[in-house]
Design a protein around this motif. Structure first.
Motif, PDB file in Angstrom:
ATOM      1  N   ALA A 191       0.842  -1.189   0.000  1.00 55.06           N
ATOM      2  CA  ALA A 191       0.000   0.000   0.000  1.00 55.06           C
ATOM      3  C   ALA A 191       0.878   1.238   0.000  1.00 55.06           C
ATOM      4  O   ALA A 191       2.066   1.173   0.348  1.00 55.06           O
ATOM      5  N   MET A 192       0.290   2.372  -0.396  1.00 52.52           N
ATOM      6  CA  MET A 192       1.025   3.628  -0.436  1.00 52.52           C
ATOM      7  C   MET A 192       0.067   4.797  -0.235  1.00 52.52           C
ATOM      8  O   MET A 192      -1.139   4.681  -0.434  1.00 52.52           O
ATOM      9  N   ILE A 193       0.642   5.929   0.188  1.00 55.36           N
ATOM     10  CA  ILE A 193      -0.077   7.195   0.311  1.00 55.36           C
ATOM     11  C   ILE A 193       0.789   8.267  -0.334  1.00 55.36           C
ATOM     12  O   ILE A 193       1.981   8.367  -0.036  1.00 55.36           O
ATOM     13  N   GLY A 194       0.202   9.059  -1.206  1.00 53.48           N
ATOM     14  CA  GLY A 194       0.929  10.149  -1.841  1.00 53.48           C
ATOM     15  C   GLY A 194       0.168  11.450  -1.734  1.00 53.48           C
ATOM     16  O   GLY A 194      -1.040  11.504  -1.997  1.00 53.48           O
ATOM     17  N   LEU A 195       0.872  12.515  -1.316  1.00 51.61           N
ATOM     18  CA  LEU A 195       0.273  13.844  -1.187  1.00 51.61           C
ATOM     19  C   LEU A 195       1.088  14.854  -1.986  1.00 51.61           C
ATOM     20  O   LEU A 195       2.320  14.863  -1.925  1.00 51.61           O
ATOM     21  N   HIS A 196       0.398  15.692  -2.724  1.00 53.19           N
ATOM     22  CA  HIS A 196       1.000  16.889  -3.306  1.00 53.19           C
ATOM     23  C   HIS A 196       0.360  18.081  -2.600  1.00 53.19           C
ATOM     24  O   HIS A 196      -0.867  18.240  -2.624  1.00 53.19           O
ATOM     25  N   TYR A 197       1.199  18.905  -1.979  1.00 52.21           N
ATOM     26  CA  TYR A 197       0.669  20.001  -1.166  1.00 52.21           C
ATOM     27  C   TYR A 197       1.607  21.199  -1.248  1.00 52.21           C
ATOM     28  O   TYR A 197       2.770  21.123  -0.828  1.00 52.21           O
ATOM     29  N   ARG A 198       1.092  22.257  -1.835  1.00 54.77           N
ATOM     30  CA  ARG A 198       1.813  23.521  -1.929  1.00 54.77           C
ATOM     31  C   ARG A 198       3.227  23.333  -2.483  1.00 54.77           C
ATOM     32  O   ARG A 198       4.202  23.839  -1.936  1.00 54.77           O
ATOM     33  N   GLY A 199       3.308  22.579  -3.554  1.00 51.71           N
ATOM     34  CA  GLY A 199       4.567  22.416  -4.266  1.00 51.71           C
ATOM     35  C   GLY A 199       5.452  21.293  -3.790  1.00 51.71           C
ATOM     36  O   GLY A 199       6.488  21.020  -4.408  1.00 51.71           O
ATOM     37  N   THR A 200       5.089  20.625  -2.712  1.00 53.66           N
ATOM     38  CA  THR A 200       5.917  19.558  -2.146  1.00 53.66           C
ATOM     39  C   THR A 200       5.208  18.220  -2.281  1.00 53.66           C
ATOM     40  O   THR A 200       3.986  18.135  -2.105  1.00 53.66           O
ATOM     41  N   PHE A 201       5.966  17.180  -2.572  1.00 56.64           N
ATOM     42  CA  PHE A 201       5.447  15.826  -2.689  1.00 56.64           C
ATOM     43  C   PHE A 201       5.818  15.036  -1.441  1.00 56.64           C
ATOM     44  O   PHE A 201       6.993  14.931  -1.084  1.00 56.64           O
ATOM     45  N   TYR A 202       4.802  14.502  -0.764  1.00 54.94           N
ATOM     46  CA  TYR A 202       4.998  13.669   0.420  1.00 54.94           C
ATOM     47  C   TYR A 202       4.627  12.239   0.027  1.00 54.94           C
ATOM     48  O   TYR A 202       3.462  11.957  -0.263  1.00 54.94           O
ATOM     49  N   GLU A 203       5.612  11.368   0.054  1.00 57.34           N
ATOM     50  CA  GLU A 203       5.421  10.002  -0.422  1.00 57.34           C
ATOM     51  C   GLU A 203       5.653   9.011   0.711  1.00 57.34           C
ATOM     52  O   GLU A 203       6.683   9.048   1.391  1.00 57.34           O
ATOM     53  N   PHE A 204       4.678   8.132   0.905  1.00 52.93           N
ATOM     54  CA  PHE A 204       4.770   7.069   1.905  1.00 52.93           C
ATOM     55  C   PHE A 204       4.577   5.746   1.181  1.00 52.93           C
ATOM     56  O   PHE A 204       3.452   5.383   0.807  1.00 52.93           O
ATOM     57  N   VAL A 205       5.677   5.034   0.964  1.00 54.27           N
ATOM     58  CA  VAL A 205       5.670   3.779   0.215  1.00 54.27           C
ATOM     59  C   VAL A 205       6.492   2.742   0.985  1.00 54.27           C
ATOM     60  O   VAL A 205       7.252   3.097   1.892  1.00 54.27           O
ATOM     61  N   PRO A 206       6.358   1.455   0.640  1.00 51.55           N
ATOM     62  CA  PRO A 206       7.014   0.425   1.457  1.00 51.55           C
ATOM     63  C   PRO A 206       8.523   0.584   1.584  1.00 51.55           C
ATOM     64  O   PRO A 206       9.098   0.149   2.594  1.00 51.55           O
ATOM     65  N   TRP A 207       9.176   1.200   0.598  1.00 51.63           N
ATOM     66  CA  TRP A 207      10.639   1.292   0.675  1.00 51.63           C
ATOM     67  C   TRP A 207      11.135   2.530   1.417  1.00 51.63           C
ATOM     68  O   TRP A 207      12.328   2.696   1.598  1.00 51.63           O
ATOM     69  N   ASN A 208      10.222   3.424   1.856  1.00 52.93           N
ATOM     70  CA  ASN A 208      10.710   4.574   2.636  1.00 52.93           C
ATOM     71  C   ASN A 208       9.863   4.852   3.867  1.00 52.93           C
ATOM     72  O   ASN A 208      10.119   5.831   4.571  1.00 52.93           O
ATOM     73  N   ALA A 209       8.857   4.011   4.130  1.00 51.75           N
ATOM     74  CA  ALA A 209       7.950   4.293   5.244  1.00 51.75           C
ATOM     75  C   ALA A 209       7.279   3.003   5.712  1.00 51.75           C
ATOM     76  O   ALA A 209       7.297   1.980   5.024  1.00 51.75           O
ATOM     77  N   GLN A 210       6.670   3.089   6.867  1.00 53.75           N
ATOM     78  CA  GLN A 210       5.785   2.038   7.363  1.00 53.75           C
ATOM     79  C   GLN A 210       4.357   2.447   7.027  1.00 53.75           C
ATOM     80  O   GLN A 210       3.895   3.502   7.460  1.00 53.75           O
ATOM     81  N   VAL A 211       3.676   1.635   6.240  1.00 56.06           N
ATOM     82  CA  VAL A 211       2.324   1.955   5.786  1.00 56.06           C
ATOM     83  C   VAL A 211       1.360   0.930   6.369  1.00 56.06           C
ATOM     84  O   VAL A 211       1.580  -0.285   6.251  1.00 56.06           O
ATOM     85  N   HIS A 212       0.301   1.420   6.996  1.00 56.00           N
ATOM     86  CA  HIS A 212      -0.674   0.559   7.661  1.00 56.00           C
ATOM     87  C   HIS A 212      -2.073   0.847   7.122  1.00 56.00           C
ATOM     88  O   HIS A 212      -2.373   1.964   6.692  1.00 56.00           O
ATOM     89  N   TRP A 213      -2.934  -0.167   7.199  1.00 54.26           N
ATOM     90  CA  TRP A 213      -4.309   0.039   6.754  1.00 54.26           C
ATOM     91  C   TRP A 213      -5.268  -0.874   7.501  1.00 54.26           C
ATOM     92  O   TRP A 213      -4.894  -1.925   8.018  1.00 54.26           O
ATOM     93  N   GLU A 214      -6.506  -0.412   7.533  1.00 48.35           N
ATOM     94  CA  GLU A 214      -7.621  -1.156   8.126  1.00 48.35           C
ATOM     95  C   GLU A 214      -8.855  -0.798   7.305  1.00 48.35           C
ATOM     96  O   GLU A 214      -9.429   0.276   7.467  1.00 48.35           O
ATOM     97  N   ILE A 215      -9.253  -1.700   6.421  1.00 50.71           N
ATOM     98  CA  ILE A 215     -10.269  -1.406   5.405  1.00 50.71           C
ATOM     99  C   ILE A 215     -11.458  -2.339   5.578  1.00 50.71           C
ATOM    100  O   ILE A 215     -11.302  -3.574   5.552  1.00 50.71           O
TER     101      ILE A 215
END
Length: 403
Positions: A291-315
């Motif tokens: 899983a991943m989360i990606g945000l573009h906000y005021r010119g900056t990209f915030y990326e949360f993916v398995p190779w640079n972050a811990q990503v959790h979900w409950e769906i």
């Protein structure tokens, strides 16, 4: 709105926001293969969304699942779908974003006819489904060769079909029931996938270039501005600088199940775009959940993916989506909810294009971004125009990420 046409030139390779995987991936082989594209426009005044889903399967033709389709999720999650059984009337560019499918054309006399292999002399049908690039101005193609058309010419010639690039989107569909949709709008890309001033990124990382990692997934445009019009069952919607979005997926394998959240129309935050999702899919001989989360906000990209972050979900199977992730500097928290039943949609599967997922474009999304190092909240945002989806199977309970 004839002024739109002057801005509807095909995108060229030099666009700084073009992402990897923008071009058509089919290599001409007869292996099982699909490619799908998704365009979305959210209307700021009405709060409604138009979501367009295009697909082509086994484009070599003659296979059990060969064919294409166009689906639209319109106002109040209403649904329209048309299939295009003839793969030879589909076209796509190999090196940049551009695709289309012709269903019915108007001849020189204005007579309407379906485009099919049986009705056309194939010797006079010089078709190439993987056109290498956008057309060179002034170049000539056989009139029956499916290809990008100037917008006015498309309107005159194509009674049913669509064409889409990074900067232009138009089409016309009609179901036998009489339900119909027509649309034309230009697109100004704002964010691709990555920092706006830097090189654009593959959504699934470098592994998405390898056939062992299927299906591939790429956000083509996290945020853009759309100007044009849409007619839905006789109701006309005109819009200017409406939030727009596009993504795609492709491959010869299919995920077992998946979830997705998307929004670029948040209250009081016009420069914010979110896409998040996850799935269970095959990699070589094993299955993995990512899983991943990606945000573009005021010119900056915030990326949360398995190779640079811990990503959790409950769906939940439907109605509630919860994700959270943290890397060395930031934490993101994300929830999606809906009381609506959602609309079943078709998706390419191992068994062809079948109802395999459920969507709403009217979900509630809350989003929070925290700077862990400074202990400050950078962003809190809300929208009631979120895209929410669950798909595949089995969904016999809550799907939780591994601890």
């Amino acid at each position: 709105m004839s002024h739109l046409f002057s801005a509807a030139l095909p995108q060229t390779h030099s666009s700084r926001l073009q992402t990897p995987h923008s071009g058509y991936h089919w290599d001409g082989s007869d292996r099982r293969f699909f490619e799908g594209w998704y365009y979305r426009v959210t209307l700021p005044d009405s709060g409604q969304t138009f979501a367009f889903m295009y697909s082509i399967e086994d484009a070599i033709g003659g296979k059990p699942h060969s064919g294409g389709a166009a689906q639209i999720l319109g106002p109040n999650d209403e649904y329209l779908c048309r299939t295009f059984p003839n793969v030879h009337t589909f076209w796509a560019w190999k090196h940049t974003l551009g695709l289309g499918h012709w269903g019915k054309v108007r001849g020189a006399s204005g007579q309407q006819s379906a485009v099919s292999g049986q009705q056309l002399d194939t010797q006079n049908f010089p078709f190439s489904p993987t056109s290498p690039s956008p057309p060179v101005p002034g170049s000539k193609l056989h009139p029956l060769t499916p290809h990008y058309l100037p917008p006015e010419q498309f309107t005159q010639q194509i009674q049913e079909g669509y064409q889409a690039t990074a900067t232009w989107h138009q089409g016309s569909l009609q179901e036998p029931s009489g339900a119909s949709a027509q649309w034309e709008y230009r697109i100004q890309p704002v964010y691709g996938w990555g920092n706006a001033a830097g090189q654009q990124q593959s959504t699934a990382g470098w592994l998405s270039s390898l056939q062992i990692f299927e299906p591939g997934w790429q956000i083509l445009m996290a945020h853009g501005l759309a100007t044009g019009w849409m007619e839905w069952n006789g109701d006309r919607y005109e819009f200017e600088n409406a939030p727009a979005y596009s993504e795609k997926n492709w491959g010869g394998a299919f995920p077992q199940k998946w979830f997705w959240l998307n929004c670029n129309s948040f209250e009081g935050e016009p420069d914010l775009a979110l896409t998040a999702g996850g799935g269970r899919r095959g990699v070589l001989w094993w299955m993995e959940s990512v899983a991943m989360i990606g945000l573009h906000y005021r010119g900056t990209f915030y990326e949360f993916v398995p190779w640079n972050a811990q990503v959790h979900w409950e769906i939940q199977p439907w109605g509630n989506w919860r994700m959270w992730a943290e890397n060395s500097q930031f934490t993101v928290e994300l929830t999606g909810t809906t009381d609506l039943p959602g609309t079943p949609l078709r998706a390419p599967t191992a068994d062809g294009l079948v109802f395999a997922c459920r969507d709403t474009m009217l979900g509630q999304i809350t989003l929070k971004l925290i700077d862990r190092q400074c202990h400050t909240t950078l962003l809190e945002a809300y929208s009631d125009r979120g895209g929410l989806e669950t798909g595949g199977a089995p969904w016999d309970g809550v799907w939780k990420s591994a601890a």
